[in-house]
Design an enzyme around this catalytic site. Structure first.
Site, PDB file in Angstrom:
ATOM      1  N   HIS A   1       0.847  -1.204   0.000  1.00 16.31           N
ATOM      2  CA  HIS A   1       0.000   0.000   0.000  1.00 16.31           C
ATOM      3  C   HIS A   1       0.886   1.260   0.000  1.00 16.31           C
ATOM      4  O   HIS A   1       0.615   2.216  -0.730  1.00 16.31           O
ATOM      5  CB  HIS A   1      -0.886   0.050   1.260  1.00 16.31           C
ATOM      6  CG  HIS A   1      -1.916  -1.030   1.348  1.00 16.31           C
ATOM      7  ND1 HIS A   1      -2.049  -1.838   2.443  1.00 16.31           N
ATOM      8  CD2 HIS A   1      -2.882  -1.424   0.484  1.00 16.31           C
ATOM      9  CE1 HIS A   1      -3.046  -2.688   2.257  1.00 16.31           C
ATOM     10  NE2 HIS A   1      -3.563  -2.470   1.067  1.00 16.31           N
TER      11      HIS A   1
ATOM     12  N   ARG B   1      -2.591  -5.785  -8.390  1.00 19.34           N
ATOM     13  CA  ARG B   1      -1.462  -6.689  -8.150  1.00 19.34           C
ATOM     14  C   ARG B   1      -1.337  -7.745  -9.229  1.00 19.34           C
ATOM     15  O   ARG B   1      -0.280  -8.061  -9.686  1.00 19.34           O
ATOM     16  CB  ARG B   1      -1.616  -7.372  -6.788  1.00 19.34           C
ATOM     17  CG  ARG B   1      -1.435  -6.438  -5.622  1.00 19.34           C
ATOM     18  CD  ARG B   1      -1.944  -7.061  -4.360  1.00 19.34           C
ATOM     19  NE  ARG B   1      -3.359  -7.371  -4.502  1.00 19.34           N
ATOM     20  CZ  ARG B   1      -4.069  -8.034  -3.629  1.00 19.34           C
ATOM     21  NH1 ARG B   1      -3.508  -8.478  -2.544  1.00 19.34           N
ATOM     22  NH2 ARG B   1      -5.355  -8.263  -3.825  1.00 19.34           N
TER      23      ARG B   1
ATOM     24  N   LYS C   1     -15.954  -6.945   5.206  1.00 21.09           N
ATOM     25  CA  LYS C   1     -14.947  -7.798   5.839  1.00 21.09           C
ATOM     26  C   LYS C   1     -14.986  -7.622   7.358  1.00 21.09           C
ATOM     27  O   LYS C   1     -15.192  -6.505   7.841  1.00 21.09           O
ATOM     28  CB  LYS C   1     -13.546  -7.409   5.357  1.00 21.09           C
ATOM     29  CG  LYS C   1     -13.311  -7.718   3.906  1.00 21.09           C
ATOM     30  CD  LYS C   1     -11.933  -7.255   3.482  1.00 21.09           C
ATOM     31  CE  LYS C   1     -11.743  -7.445   1.993  1.00 21.09           C
ATOM     32  NZ  LYS C   1     -10.493  -6.860   1.509  1.00 21.09           N
TER      33      LYS C   1
ATOM     34  N   SER D   1      -3.258  -8.044   2.878  1.00 19.69           N
ATOM     35  CA  SER D   1      -3.442  -7.855   4.318  1.00 19.69           C
ATOM     36  C   SER D   1      -3.836  -9.165   4.988  1.00 19.69           C
ATOM     37  O   SER D   1      -3.413  -9.446   6.111  1.00 19.69           O
ATOM     38  CB  SER D   1      -4.496  -6.776   4.569  1.00 19.69           C
ATOM     39  OG  SER D   1      -4.057  -5.554   4.031  1.00 19.69           O
TER      40      SER D   1
HETATM   41  N1  COA Z   1      -0.383  -3.993  -1.798  1.00 17.04           N
HETATM   42  C1  COA Z   1      -0.807  -4.877  -0.895  1.00 17.04           C
HETATM   43  N2  COA Z   1      -2.064  -5.281  -0.787  1.00 17.04           N
HETATM   44  C2  COA Z   1      -2.937  -4.761  -1.656  1.00 17.04           C
HETATM   45  C3  COA Z   1      -2.575  -3.856  -2.646  1.00 17.04           C
HETATM   46  C4  COA Z   1      -1.222  -3.478  -2.699  1.00 17.04           C
HETATM   47  N3  COA Z   1      -0.775  -2.612  -3.611  1.00 17.04           N
HETATM   48  N4  COA Z   1      -3.644  -3.532  -3.359  1.00 17.04           N
HETATM   49  C5  COA Z   1      -4.665  -4.217  -2.864  1.00 17.04           C
HETATM   50  N5  COA Z   1      -4.225  -4.965  -1.822  1.00 17.04           N
HETATM   51  C6  COA Z   1      -5.027  -5.927  -1.047  1.00 17.04           C
HETATM   52  C7  COA Z   1      -5.435  -5.483   0.303  1.00 17.04           C
HETATM   53  O1  COA Z   1      -4.430  -5.734   1.242  1.00 17.04           O
HETATM   54  C8  COA Z   1      -6.676  -6.337   0.530  1.00 17.04           C
HETATM   55  O2  COA Z   1      -6.286  -7.604   0.975  1.00 17.04           O
HETATM   56  P1  COA Z   1      -7.254  -8.544   1.803  1.00 17.04           P
HETATM   57  O3  COA Z   1      -8.388  -8.910   0.887  1.00 17.04           O
HETATM   58  O4  COA Z   1      -6.384  -9.659   2.132  1.00 17.04           O
HETATM   59  O5  COA Z   1      -7.732  -7.747   2.996  1.00 17.04           O
HETATM   60  C9  COA Z   1      -7.267  -6.511  -0.866  1.00 17.04           C
HETATM   61  O6  COA Z   1      -6.237  -6.160  -1.756  1.00 17.04           O
HETATM   62  C10 COA Z   1      -8.484  -5.691  -1.137  1.00 17.04           C
HETATM   63  O7  COA Z   1      -8.302  -4.404  -0.643  1.00 17.04           O
HETATM   64  P2  COA Z   1      -9.418  -3.545   0.096  1.00 17.04           P
HETATM   65  O8  COA Z   1      -8.710  -2.414   0.682  1.00 17.04           O
HETATM   66  O9  COA Z   1     -10.295  -4.337   1.002  1.00 17.04           O
HETATM   67  O10 COA Z   1     -10.160  -2.978  -1.161  1.00 17.04           O
HETATM   68  P3  COA Z   1     -11.444  -3.389  -1.963  1.00 17.04           P
HETATM   69  O11 COA Z   1     -11.001  -3.403  -3.374  1.00 17.04           O
HETATM   70  O12 COA Z   1     -12.144  -4.585  -1.462  1.00 17.04           O
HETATM   71  O13 COA Z   1     -12.366  -2.099  -1.736  1.00 17.04           O
HETATM   72  C11 COA Z   1     -13.329  -0.215  -0.635  1.00 17.04           C
HETATM   73  C12 COA Z   1     -12.517  -1.508  -0.483  1.00 17.04           C
HETATM   74  C13 COA Z   1     -13.388   0.435   0.708  1.00 17.04           C
HETATM   75  C14 COA Z   1     -12.626   0.702  -1.605  1.00 17.04           C
HETATM   76  C15 COA Z   1     -14.725  -0.558  -1.204  1.00 17.04           C
HETATM   77  O14 COA Z   1     -15.301  -1.617  -0.455  1.00 17.04           O
HETATM   78  C16 COA Z   1     -15.664   0.639  -1.149  1.00 17.04           C
HETATM   79  O15 COA Z   1     -15.625   1.481  -2.012  1.00 17.04           O
HETATM   80  N6  COA Z   1     -16.524   0.736  -0.091  1.00 17.04           N
HETATM   81  C17 COA Z   1     -17.431   1.845   0.118  1.00 17.04           C
HETATM   82  C18 COA Z   1     -18.878   1.482  -0.199  1.00 17.04           C
HETATM   83  C19 COA Z   1     -19.117   1.642  -1.694  1.00 17.04           C
HETATM   84  O16 COA Z   1     -19.021   2.692  -2.270  1.00 17.04           O
HETATM   85  N7  COA Z   1     -19.486   0.508  -2.315  1.00 17.04           N
HETATM   86  C20 COA Z   1     -19.728   0.442  -3.728  1.00 17.04           C
HETATM   87  C21 COA Z   1     -18.466   0.032  -4.439  1.00 17.04           C
HETATM   88  S1  COA Z   1     -18.755  -0.235  -6.151  1.00 17.04           S
END
Ligand code: COA
Length: 158
Positions: free
Chosen positions: A18, A91, A42, A129
């Site tokens: 990150h 990734r 989550k 994560s």
């Molecule tokens: N390095 C390390 N890990 C990374 C990474 C990087 N460069 N890029 C992504 N990851 C990993 C994270 O560690 C995480 O791992 P995990 O699944 O083991 O926890 C995973 O990728 C997903 O990351 P996360 O931060 O949970 O992102 P997400 O893509 O699931 O989205 C939000 C999270 C908060 C952005 C999304 O749920 C959101 O927008 N929520 C608000 C409600 C909303 O608007 N919903 C409609 C969306 S269309």
């Protein structure tokens, strides 16, 4: 006009992957807001306050970066912040489908919404994560994969 980017995520916990995305995206924006999701499907290991605090410590030397929590729809938050784009890290090909769907859904929810994808640096392409938490819970060494503050926080929690 100032270019503001929003880098959203769960950050449970923040990893070196990150931080790599944060540092590299600074060439694109005048200000970057790291938006830590309060409500996420989550089950998180760290509270939102803990996730925000860890990130704040990690980015304390970057004056153009702020860390905040947000709840509700991401597109509403991005609009309120007057941001130009959402930043996401990619990734592997496996991330693409999920990210593609979210980017399109966000554009559907708010027409002006743009998402910029940054390819992760090679050395972090396998990092997540969940993997960090699993390794730490099983007594493995994660010190080369996460900042020191996270190593300490994991040790305290476990
Ligand atoms: N390095 C390390 N890990 C990374 C990474 C990087 N460069 N890029 C992504 N990851 C990993 C994270 O560690 C995480 O791992 P995990 O699944 O083991 O926890 C995973 O990728 C997903 O990351 P996360 O931060 O949970 O992102 P997400 O893509 O699931 O989205 C939000 C999270 C908060 C952005 C999304 O749920 C959101 O927008 N929520 C608000 C409600 C909303 O608007 N919903 C409609 C969306 S269309």
């Amino acid at each position: 006009m100032e270019k503001i980017g929003v880098y959203p995520g769960t950050f449970d916990p923040v990893t070196n992957g990150h931080l790599d995305i944060i540092k590299r995206s600074l060439v694109l924006f005048d200000n970057l807001i790291i938006a830590v999701a309060e409500n996420t499907p989550k089950q998180t290991f760290f509270t939102v306050t803990e996730r925000v605090e860890m990130l704040k410590i990690c980015v304390k030397n970057y004056s153009q970066v702020t860390v905040e929590s947000f709840s509700g729809l991401l597109v509403n938050y991005v609009y309120q912040q007057n941001a130009s784009a959402i930043v996401k890290g990619l990734r592997a090909v496996s991330d693409f489908e999920h990210e593609f769907q979210m980017a399109l859904m966000n554009r559907k929810l708010f027409h002006g919404s743009e998402t910029i994808f940054m390819m992760t640096s090679e050395e972090y392409s396998y990092l997540s994560s969940s993997a960090i938490k699993e390794i730490a819970l099983l007594g493995g060494d994660v010190s080369s994969l996460v900042p020191e503050i996270v190593v300490d926080a994991l040790r305290m929690k476990i």
